[in-house]
Design a protein around this motif. Structure first.
Motif, mmCIF file in Angstrom:
data_model
loop_
_atom_site.group_PDB
_atom_site.id
_atom_site.type_symbol
_atom_site.label_atom_id
_atom_site.label_comp_id
_atom_site.label_asym_id
_atom_site.label_seq_id
_atom_site.Cartn_x
_atom_site.Cartn_y
_atom_site.Cartn_z
ATOM 1 N N ASN A 58 -3.094 3.129 -33.742
ATOM 2 C CA ASN A 58 -2.315 4.324 -33.418
ATOM 3 C C ASN A 58 -2.253 5.258 -34.611
ATOM 4 N N GLY A 59 -2.120 6.553 -34.292
ATOM 5 C CA GLY A 59 -1.922 7.544 -35.342
ATOM 6 C C GLY A 59 -3.048 7.565 -36.356
ATOM 7 N N ALA A 60 -2.650 7.567 -37.647
ATOM 8 C CA ALA A 60 -3.644 7.622 -38.725
ATOM 9 C C ALA A 60 -4.490 6.369 -38.796
ATOM 10 N N ASN A 61 -4.027 5.291 -38.170
ATOM 11 C CA ASN A 61 -4.772 4.029 -38.201
ATOM 12 C C ASN A 61 -5.716 3.857 -37.007
ATOM 13 N N THR A 62 -5.874 4.913 -36.218
ATOM 14 C CA THR A 62 -6.741 4.833 -35.051
ATOM 15 C C THR A 62 -8.201 4.690 -35.469
ATOM 16 N N VAL A 63 -8.865 3.729 -34.863
ATOM 17 C CA VAL A 63 -10.289 3.503 -35.110
ATOM 18 C C VAL A 63 -11.036 3.658 -33.793
ATOM 19 N N VAL A 64 -12.086 4.452 -33.799
ATOM 20 C CA VAL A 64 -12.890 4.676 -32.597
ATOM 21 C C VAL A 64 -14.159 3.839 -32.683
ATOM 22 N N HIS A 65 -14.382 3.021 -31.678
ATOM 23 C CA HIS A 65 -15.612 2.235 -31.579
ATOM 24 C C HIS A 65 -16.472 2.845 -30.475
ATOM 25 N N GLN A 66 -17.684 3.202 -30.811
ATOM 26 C CA GLN A 66 -18.548 3.803 -29.807
ATOM 27 C C GLN A 66 -20.016 3.534 -30.133
ATOM 28 N N ASP A 67 -20.817 3.588 -29.100
ATOM 29 C CA ASP A 67 -22.250 3.388 -29.253
ATOM 30 C C ASP A 67 -22.931 3.984 -28.031
ATOM 31 N N LYS A 68 -24.199 4.283 -28.160
ATOM 32 C CA LYS A 68 -24.954 4.810 -27.016
ATOM 33 C C LYS A 68 -26.416 4.407 -27.139
ATOM 34 N N ARG A 69 -27.070 4.405 -25.992
ATOM 35 C CA ARG A 69 -28.485 4.085 -25.947
ATOM 36 C C ARG A 69 -29.163 4.990 -24.935
ATOM 37 N N LYS A 70 -30.340 5.479 -25.308
ATOM 38 C CA LYS A 70 -31.100 6.357 -24.425
ATOM 39 C C LYS A 70 -32.232 5.543 -23.801
ATOM 40 N N TYR A 71 -32.318 5.584 -22.468
ATOM 41 C CA TYR A 71 -33.381 4.870 -21.764
ATOM 42 C C TYR A 71 -34.623 5.745 -21.579
ATOM 43 N N PHE A 72 -34.415 7.020 -21.337
ATOM 44 C CA PHE A 72 -35.533 7.955 -21.305
ATOM 45 C C PHE A 72 -34.993 9.372 -21.471
ATOM 46 N N TYR A 73 -35.863 10.249 -21.918
ATOM 47 C CA TYR A 73 -35.502 11.660 -22.085
ATOM 48 C C TYR A 73 -36.771 12.496 -21.904
ATOM 49 N N PHE A 74 -36.729 13.413 -20.949
ATOM 50 C CA PHE A 74 -37.860 14.303 -20.709
ATOM 51 C C PHE A 74 -37.357 15.737 -20.639
ATOM 52 N N GLU A 75 -38.209 16.643 -21.080
ATOM 53 C CA GLU A 75 -37.864 18.064 -21.019
ATOM 54 C C GLU A 75 -39.046 18.844 -20.446
ATOM 55 N N HIS A 76 -38.740 19.736 -19.519
ATOM 56 C CA HIS A 76 -39.767 20.586 -18.903
ATOM 57 C C HIS A 76 -39.405 22.044 -19.167
ATOM 58 N N ILE A 77 -40.302 22.749 -19.865
ATOM 59 C CA ILE A 77 -40.083 24.170 -20.146
ATOM 60 C C ILE A 77 -40.462 24.971 -18.908
#
Length: 321
Positions: A58-77
Motif C-alpha cells: 500500500n501507498g509508498a510501499n506498493t510494488v507492481v508485478h507485471q510481465d508480457k509476451r508477444k505471440y505474433f505481430y504483423f503490420e500492413h502499410i
C-alpha cells in the motif's frame, strides 16, 4: 474533422468467429470522409499477446508485478509508412474500404482468456494520421482458439487415458464422539465444455454429530511475473446433500454441468494457467469442515447449436437407474 467514420473489422471463418493457428485472417479498414483527405500514414496491425499485472503493498510501499509476451505481430502499410509518410497520399470523399490479409503462425498458442490479473488477447489495430494533431485510431479483438487437444503441461499417455477413467477418494475424519467416512466418486477426470457428468458422495456417519455433504467446482487461476506468483481461487457450489444424522449413512448423486463458455484448462502459457478441481466438504456444526478434492480437466468442446442441451452420460444414467 474530415473523417466521419473509422473502424476495422474481420471476416468470420465459422459461426463462432474464431481463428486458430495456421488460419488466414482477412479483414478491412473502413474510412468515411466528407471530402478528399491527405494522409501522412495509414496502417493496420495484427497482434497476439499475453499480459499479467498485479500490485502488492500500500501507498509508498506498493510494488507492481507485471510481465508480457508477444505471440505474433504483423503490420500492413495501407497508404503511407508511419516513418516515411509525407502526406502525399489522398483518400477520396465518401466511403473507402481497404482490405488486408495476415497469416497467423501455425504454432502452439493459448486461446483467448480473461483472468483476474491477466489477459490473453488477439487484436487488430488501425491508425490513420492526417497530421501531428489529428490521429485516428481503432481496435477490435478477435476470438482465438488453440488447436491443441490437450493444452496442459503433462501430455503423457497415462494422463490422456486417465481423462476417461472413473476416479475416487475416501477420507475418514473424527467429529464429536465417533468417526465419519466419506467416499467421493466422479465419472471421469476430463469433461468437455457443454457436457455433464454424475458425481456421488457416500457418507457413513458413526459420530454423534449431524453432517451435510456439499459439492463444489473449484477454479484456480495462477499468474507469474518477475518470479512472483499470484493465485485467484473461486469455489462454485453445485450440489448439497441431505443432512446425515448420527449413526446413519446416506448416498447423494448430483449432476455437474459444464457451461459451454467456461474456459478450458490450459497450461500452455508461461505467465498464467487455469486449473479446476472437484471438492466435497462435510458441513459439521462447531467443527472444522472435512474435504476431499479430485482433479478435473475441462476440455475444449465441439461447436453446438445454442439451444442444444448438454447430454448426460451413459455412466450417470446407469448410476441413478
Amino acid at each position: 474533422m474530415t473523417v466521419k467514420h473509422f473502424h476495422v473489422e474481420y471476416s468470420k471463418l465459422n459461426n463462432e468467429g474464431t481463428y486458430s493457428p495456421g488460419d488466414t485472417l482477412t479483414g478491412r479498414v473502413v474510412v468515411v470522409t466528407t471530402k478528399e483527405t491527405k494522409v501522412q500514414c495509414f496502417y493496420v496491425q495484427a497482434k497476439g499477446k499475453a499480459k499479467v499485472s498485479w500490485c502488492e503493498g500500500n501507498g509508498a510501499n506498493t510494488v507492481v508485478h507485471q510481465d508480457k509476451r508477444k505471440y505474433f505481430y504483423f503490420e500492413h502499410i495501407i497508404l503511407q509508412d508511419k516513418n516515411k509518410g509525407d502526406g502525399s497520399e489522398i483518400i477520396g470523399a465518401g466511403r473507402n474500404v481497404f482490405p488486408f490479409t495476415f497469416n497467423i503462425p501455425n504454432t502452439d498458442m493459448p486461446s483467448s482468456y480473461q483472468g483476474k490479473w491477466g489477459r490473453i488477447t488477439y487484436s487488430l489495430r488501425a491508425q490513420l494520421t492526417q497530421s501531428i494533431w489529428v490521429v485516428h485510431k481503432t481496435k477490435t479483438e478477435f476470438p482465438f482458439r488453440t488447436t491443441a487437444e490437450y493444452p496442459f503441461a503433462s501430455k503423457t499417455e497415462m494422463v490422456i487415458i486417465g481423462l476417461k477413467e472413473q476416479q475416487q477418494a475416501t477420507r475418514i475424519s473424527f467429529c464429536g464422539i465417533g468417526k465419519v467416512t466419506m467416499k467421493f466418486v466422479s465419472e471421469k477426470m476430463g469433461i468437455r465444455q457443454g457436457e455433464a457428468m454424475g458425481v456421488t458422495v457416500e457418507v457413513i456417519n458413526e459420530s454423534s454429530r449431524t453432517v451435510t455433504p456439499k459439492l463444489y467446482l473449484c477454479e484456480k487461476q495462477t499468474f507469474v511475473a518477475q518470479s512472483k506468483h499470484m493465485v485467484h481461487a473461486d469455489d462454485v457450489l453445485f450440489g448439497t446433500g441431505d443432512p446425515v444424522s448420527p449413526h446413519s449413512s446416506h448416498t447423494v448423486t448430483k449432476v455437474l454441468s459444464i457451461a459451454p463458455l467456461l474456459s478450458p484448462t490450459f497450461f500452455n502459457c508461461s505467465m498464467m494457467k487455469l486449473e479446476y478441481r472437484l471438492k466435497v466438504t462435510l458441513d459439521v456444526p462447531q467443527e472444522r469442515d472435512s474435504e476431499i478434492k479430485l482433479p478435473l480437466i475441462i476440455l475444449l468442446g465441439s461447436p453446438k447449436p445454442p439451444q442444444q442441451k448438454p447430454k448426460r452420460s451413459i455412466w450417470f444414467r446407469k448410476l441413478i437407474g
